[in-house]
Design a protein around this motif. Structure first.
Motif: not given
Length: 414
Positions: A143-169
């Protein structure tokens, strides 16, 4: 003399005339709507609707496709040149089927996909639960950060490393800020995922140089051909040669039969128009209008998700006005300002009556409105929202008269 349509079907002719009047006398602030040129409209309504052309150029399953092959090749060549890609498929019938083809090309049912949450600005087809993409695949959402309303790529990376998706949108339907395609590409490469950039909303801005391009970063680029690109209601998939065969086979025979050749011709026309210098000016004007409208609304005390916009759309949180998004959108329509109600990030209200409205400037920019008009638009929006709060129908009719006067001074292309 009655037109051919009037003579054949007076009721449909009457409805079309009513819609033409509605579009002429209202201002569309829906970010996904636009007004096509007469040339795009002519191609859309052409004799190519009579043909069936299952397959691809020189590989059709029907005879009589020599001309159709030329039309499709032209659209493909123009897409390749405009977006700087090695491969383009112009056959997807719309945006959702195009996105589904990406899944069909690279995933098996049950595979993991990482996409932006719908209520944060993503799209149904990026793995949302009510879509088949959320039912057939294991969906993980950022999602986005509550404070900024902007995507946090650090959060995206954490999710990707944990969940290992085959496709990212990356990309979506209500993202008012510039998308960091290079940042997403780095994450996709780190976890071995395919990166798909859904640029349906911003394709025209990319073509006009008003937004960075995902070409060279994303494995696949998916887009509709209307919205900011100002073409017919179709879609395209673009990629490097590496993924061309997989995408083509996913579209046909994977998901559909014959393409809509009249739409393909209209896409070709729209791509030709988008390659002209005037279109780059148009793309920059869309953004200038959106920024001016955002500034004018902020001056009037409105809360914009992320604090403003970098592109063609604004997401307005009406919590402070104590008016629901649906009531506001309905009031604005009565005032001849057409938008859509929309959830905002972390919205406590339900999707059918959310806290926000979504505004966009592609259509009003096509009509010739400039930043000088945005203060009036913001005033009318503000007055309409206030009128919605006190259920003041008379005020909405007064505003409507002022809006219609401006709309008639800047008619759609004809």
């Amino acid at each position: 003399m009655p037109t051919v349509l009037e003579a054949a079907d007076a009721r449909v002719a009457e409805l079309l005339a009513a819609e033409q009047t509605r579009q002429h006398d209202t201002l569309s602030l829906i970010p996904s709507e636009n007004h096509v040129s007469p040339a795009v409209l002519a191609a859309t309504g052409s004799v190519l609707t009579n043909k069936y052309s299952e397959g691809y150029p020189s590989r059709r399953y029907y005879q009589g496709n020599l001309v159709i092959d030329g039309v499709e090749r032209l659209a493909v060549e123009r897409a390749q040149a405009l977006f700087g890609v090695e491969h383009a498929n112009v056959q997807p019938l719309s945006g959702a089927p195009a996105n589904l083809a990406v899944y069909a090309a690279f995933l098996e049912p049950g595979d993991t996909v990482l996409g932006m949450s719908l209520d944060a600005g993503g799209h149904l087809t990026h793995g949302w639960g009510v879509s088949v993409t959320g039912r057939w695949f294991r969906a993980v959402r950022y999602g986005v950060r509550r404070e900024t309303g902007v995507i946090d790529l650090d959060e995206v990376r954490e999710l990707a490393l944990r969940e290992r998706p085959k496709l990212i949108w990356c990309g979506g339907t209500a993202i008012p800020r510039t998308i960091d395609f290079a940042g997403f590409a780095a994450i996709a490469e780190e976890v071995g995922a395919v990166l798909a950039a859904d640029v349906a909303h911003i394709a025209g801005l990319i073509a006009g140089g008003a937004h960075p391009s995902p070409a060279g970063h994303a494995d696949v680029i998916a887009t509709t051909t209307h919205k900011t690109l100002r073409g017919p209601r179709g879609a395209m998939l673009m990629s490097g040669d590496k993924h061309a065969r997989a995408l083509d086979r996913a579209v046909f025979p994977g998901l559909q039969g014959g393409p809509h050749d009249h739409t393909t011709a209209a896409i070709a026309v729209a791509l030709h128009e988008a390659a002209q210098p005037a279109f780059a000016e148009y793309a920059r004007a869309i953004v200038a209008n959106a920024v001016a409208l955002a500034d004018a609304l902020i001056e009037r005390g409105y809360d914009l998700v992320s604090g403003g916009t970098d592109n063609h759309l604004l997401l307005v949180d009406l919590t402070a006005q104590d008016v629901g998004g649906r009531a506001a959108a309905e009031a604005l329509e009565q005032a001849a300002l057409v938008c859509n109600y929309n959830t905002v990030p972390f919205d406590p209200r339900p999707p059918l009556d959310p806290s926000g409205i979504r505004l966009g400037t592609p259509a009003i920019t096509t009509r010739g409105l400039t930043p000088d008009h945005m203060a009036d638009l913001a005033r009318w929006i503000d007055e309409s929202v206030q009128a919605a709060g006190r259920e003041d129908a008379a005020a909405l009719q007064r505003i409507r008269g002022e809006v219609v006067e401006l709309a008639r001074a800047f008619p759609p292309p004809a």
